[in-house]
Design an enzyme around this catalytic site. Sequence first.
Site, mmCIF file in Angstrom:
data_model
loop_
_atom_site.group_PDB
_atom_site.id
_atom_site.type_symbol
_atom_site.label_atom_id
_atom_site.label_comp_id
_atom_site.label_asym_id
_atom_site.label_seq_id
_atom_site.Cartn_x
_atom_site.Cartn_y
_atom_site.Cartn_z
ATOM 1 N N ASP A 1 -4.169 -3.044 -0.216
ATOM 2 C CA ASP A 1 -3.968 -3.400 1.235
ATOM 3 C C ASP A 1 -4.208 -4.955 1.370
ATOM 4 O OD1 ASP A 1 -4.643 -3.750 3.891
ATOM 5 O OD2 ASP A 1 -5.307 -1.827 3.845
ATOM 6 N N SER B 1 8.928 -13.709 10.382
ATOM 7 C CA SER B 1 8.756 -13.157 11.714
ATOM 8 C C SER B 1 10.007 -12.351 12.285
ATOM 9 C CB SER B 1 8.970 -14.397 12.361
ATOM 10 O OG SER B 1 7.916 -14.248 13.838
ATOM 11 N N ASN C 1 0.757 -1.096 0.248
ATOM 12 C CA ASN C 1 0.124 -0.367 0.083
ATOM 13 C C ASN C 1 0.854 1.334 -0.009
ATOM 14 O OD1 ASN C 1 0.923 0.370 2.676
ATOM 15 N ND2 ASN C 1 -1.139 -0.003 3.571
ATOM 16 N N TYR D 1 4.661 -5.114 19.001
ATOM 17 C CA TYR D 1 5.098 -5.417 17.724
ATOM 18 C C TYR D 1 5.531 -7.177 17.926
ATOM 19 C CZ TYR D 1 8.374 -6.535 14.028
ATOM 20 O OH TYR D 1 9.080 -7.005 12.971
ATOM 21 N N LYS E 1 3.630 -10.120 15.808
ATOM 22 C CA LYS E 1 4.255 -11.228 15.051
ATOM 23 C C LYS E 1 4.182 -12.556 15.692
ATOM 24 C CE LYS E 1 6.296 -9.981 11.803
ATOM 25 N NZ LYS E 1 5.888 -9.946 10.515
#
Length: 153
Positions: A56, A117, A32, A142, A146
């Site tokens: 997106d 990851s 995006n 975060y 993840k």
Amino acid sequence: MKILVTGGAGYVGSVLVNQLLEKKYKVCVVDNLMYDNGHTIIPYFKHSKFKFIKGDVRDKSLMEPLVHNFEFVIHLAAIVGFPACRKNPELANTVNVDSSKLISSLLSKDQGTVYASTGSNYGIIENQICTEETPLNPISLYGKTKTEAENIF
């Protein structure tokens, strides 16, 4: 082989796309460009095996037909890092987790996938080497998003 790379204009994706094109794979990037990073993929538009879609990865109407047209999906799209996730936690959750759920649900058993990851899944590791056997202990949003997404794949 036809490969779909989500987040392909990002830090890792823009380098990976070049390597895939050098190996003569057909590569489609979905990004995006929320960080105005389209310049990272400009060199690839000259390649006949490169395609770019500004979109997106959370959009099922976009992703469903795309995912089904590729033999391999490399899912790199994410809100990356503690500061960016803290700034907009809802966006971090929907991009990092919900897009992973969507893509995973669209994959067939015959398609290959790579999910990128992060070491943030392990939290603080002191005086030891972190390996894939190290217990997951994310401490930031975060790392948590993840880790949750990693468990989806």
